[in-house]
Enzyme design. Structure first.
Site, PDB file in Angstrom:
ATOM      1  N   ARG A  38       0.955  -1.595   0.087  1.00  0.00           N
ATOM      2  CA  ARG A  38       0.065  -0.054   0.161  1.00  0.00           C
ATOM      3  C   ARG A  38       0.955   1.554   0.065  1.00  0.00           C
ATOM      4  NH1 ARG A  38      -5.399  -0.842   3.284  1.00  0.00           N
ATOM      5  NH2 ARG A  38      -6.098  -2.771   1.385  1.00  0.00           N
ATOM      6  N   ASP A  46     -15.247  10.354   7.925  1.00  0.00           N
ATOM      7  CA  ASP A  46     -13.968   9.074   7.318  1.00  0.00           C
ATOM      8  C   ASP A  46     -12.416   9.812   7.979  1.00  0.00           C
ATOM      9  OD1 ASP A  46     -13.910   5.881   6.139  1.00  0.00           O
ATOM     10  OD2 ASP A  46     -12.377   7.269   5.909  1.00  0.00           O
TER      11      ASP A  46
HETATM   12  C1  LIG Z   1     -14.189  -0.676   4.810  1.00  0.00           C
HETATM   13  S1  LIG Z   1     -15.238   0.332   5.680  1.00  0.00           S
HETATM   14  C2  LIG Z   1     -16.484   0.478   5.544  1.00  0.00           C
HETATM   15  C3  LIG Z   1     -17.584   1.891   4.570  1.00  0.00           C
HETATM   16  C4  LIG Z   1     -18.802   1.920   4.635  1.00  0.00           C
HETATM   17  N1  LIG Z   1     -19.485   1.918   6.410  1.00  0.00           N
HETATM   18  C5  LIG Z   1     -19.631   0.346   4.642  1.00  0.00           C
HETATM   19  O1  LIG Z   1     -19.820  -0.549   5.879  1.00  0.00           O
HETATM   20  O2  LIG Z   1     -19.410   0.081   3.478  1.00  0.00           O
HETATM   21  C6  LIG Z   1     -14.287   1.243   6.323  1.00  0.00           C
HETATM   22  C7  LIG Z   1     -13.555   2.732   6.582  1.00  0.00           C
HETATM   23  O3  LIG Z   1     -13.426   3.104   7.360  1.00  0.00           O
HETATM   24  C8  LIG Z   1     -11.997   4.612   8.157  1.00  0.00           C
HETATM   25  N2  LIG Z   1     -11.910   4.463   8.844  1.00  0.00           N
HETATM   26  C9  LIG Z   1     -10.670   3.452   9.499  1.00  0.00           C
HETATM   27  N3  LIG Z   1     -10.220   4.122  10.613  1.00  0.00           N
HETATM   28  C10 LIG Z   1     -10.828   5.154  11.208  1.00  0.00           C
HETATM   29  C11 LIG Z   1     -11.301   6.317  12.083  1.00  0.00           C
HETATM   30  N4  LIG Z   1     -10.592   5.903  13.332  1.00  0.00           N
HETATM   31  N5  LIG Z   1     -11.593   7.268  12.111  1.00  0.00           N
HETATM   32  C12 LIG Z   1     -12.748   7.222  10.676  1.00  0.00           C
HETATM   33  N6  LIG Z   1     -12.961   6.184  10.371  1.00  0.00           N
HETATM   34  C13 LIG Z   1     -11.910   5.420  10.480  1.00  0.00           C
HETATM   35  C14 LIG Z   1     -11.627   4.024   6.745  1.00  0.00           C
HETATM   36  O4  LIG Z   1     -10.797   5.040   6.125  1.00  0.00           O
HETATM   37  C15 LIG Z   1     -12.792   3.410   5.667  1.00  0.00           C
HETATM   38  O5  LIG Z   1     -13.059   4.261   4.728  1.00  0.00           O
END
Ligand SMILES: C[S@@+](CC[C@H](N)C(=O)[O-])C[C@H]1O[C@@H](n2cnc3c(N)ncnc32)[C@H](O)[C@@H]1O
Length: 290
Positions: free
Chosen positions: A52, A160
């Site tokens: 990545r 996010d």
């Molecule tokens: C797998 S995606 C899930 C997206 C959506 N909620 C769904 O279920 O389709 C996880 C997201 O969590 C975000 N994320 C990870 N750590 C985070 C944090 N500490 N605070 C806010 N967002 C976070 C990532 O950037 C990513 O966009």
């Protein structure tokens, strides 16, 4: 065993590990990522980090991750680089109408009861919204209910930690292939085709985009700059990346932003983590604030 010290041709990188990624730097990077974002980075994620970070190394003209760590940890790079590091390692997988039972619950249970109560406005927060598919799905479902069943008006907040994901969300442009789960009648109302048929991207209609506000927010922060009277909070498929104590702290904070009777909606693999919170389970991943 620590890798032997190597001197490179430039002499700049005193601690270059095999493939330019020493064990010590892996540990420092994974500790930093977890502390900042909550995302666990066990040894099994080492290759994932290498892959990545490749394009970031190219952008910075750095030869390997050990050099990147020197930049990050030794040259005051942290402040400017942490956002890019988190962009690179966060997993943004998402879909429109992902886990459709949650949207069915809104349509069949929550929204009709708001309409019956005569609610004029509801507030929804997609708290790990990635590129925005979740928030725009919510906007379609709520707009459809409002127009057909005289449901409440609504506003949606999408947040996010990833700035790259948020940039896509704000643009409202998505590859056509992502529209596959969107029902035809919603495609006709909420999706704009490009003028050029060769272009493979479609756009969310401006009226729907106007219903969603976007912001960068880290769920690890002690305080969230968000209203405390949310009616529904989605926090799906992010808690799985956190350890148990972090999951619990995040959920406690999210609950404090729900109004009484408001709903907290988690991802399908996160059903077991709603214990000891001021909520009752409505279904296995849907909780209601008491
Ligand atoms: C797998 S995606 C899930 C997206 C959506 N909620 C769904 O279920 O389709 C996880 C997201 O969590 C975000 N994320 C990870 N750590 C985070 C944090 N500490 N605070 C806010 N967002 C976070 C990532 O950037 C990513 O966009």
């Amino acid at each position: 065993m620590e890798p032997a010290l190597q001197s490179t041709s430039s002499g700049l990188y005193p601690e270059v590990g095999p493939e330019g990624f020493s064990q010590r730097n892996f540990e420092r990077l994974s500790a930093l990522i977890q502390q900042y974002s909550g995302i666990k980075m066990p040894a099994a994620k080492r290759t994932m980090i290498s892959v990545r970070l490749r394009s970031r190394l190219m952008q910075l003209h750095l030869p390997h991750i050990d050099a990147y760590c020197d930049y990050l940890f030794l040259e005051d790079g942290l402040e400017s680089e942490i956002v890019h590091l988190i962009d690179a390692v966060s997993t943004n997988k998402t879909d429109f109408f992902r886990e459709p039972a949650h949207f069915d619950f809104l349509r069949e249970t929550a929204l009709p009861s708001y309409a019956e109560e005569g609610r004029r406005q509801i507030k929804i927060w997609s708290s790990a919204s990635s590129i925005g598919a979740e928030a725009y799905t919510l906007a379609m479902v709520l707009d459809d209910f409002r127009t057909r069943r005289r449901g409440p008006d609504f506003s949606i907040l999408g947040t996010d930690i990833s700035t790259e994901a948020l940039a896509v969300a704000v643009s409202g442009q998505f590859p056509r292939a992502m529209m596959e789960p969107v029902p035809d009648e919603f495609l006709a109302r909420y999706i704009l085709e490009p003028r050029d048929p060769e272009v493979d991207f479609v756009r969310i209609v401006p009226a729907l985009r106007a219903k969603v506000a976007w912001g960068r927010m880290n769920l690890m922060d002690e305080r969230y700059p968000v209203d405390r009277d949310m009616d529904v909070i989605f926090c799906r498929n992010v808690l799985i990346y956190f350890d148990r104590p972090t999951q619990h702290k995040v959920l406690e904070r999210l609950c404090s932003h729900l109004s009484a009777g408001g709903y907290l909606i988690l991802g399908h693999s996160e059903s077991g983590i709603g214990a000891n919170l001021p909520v009752t389970a409505v279904y296995n991943t849907i909780f209601q604030k008491v």
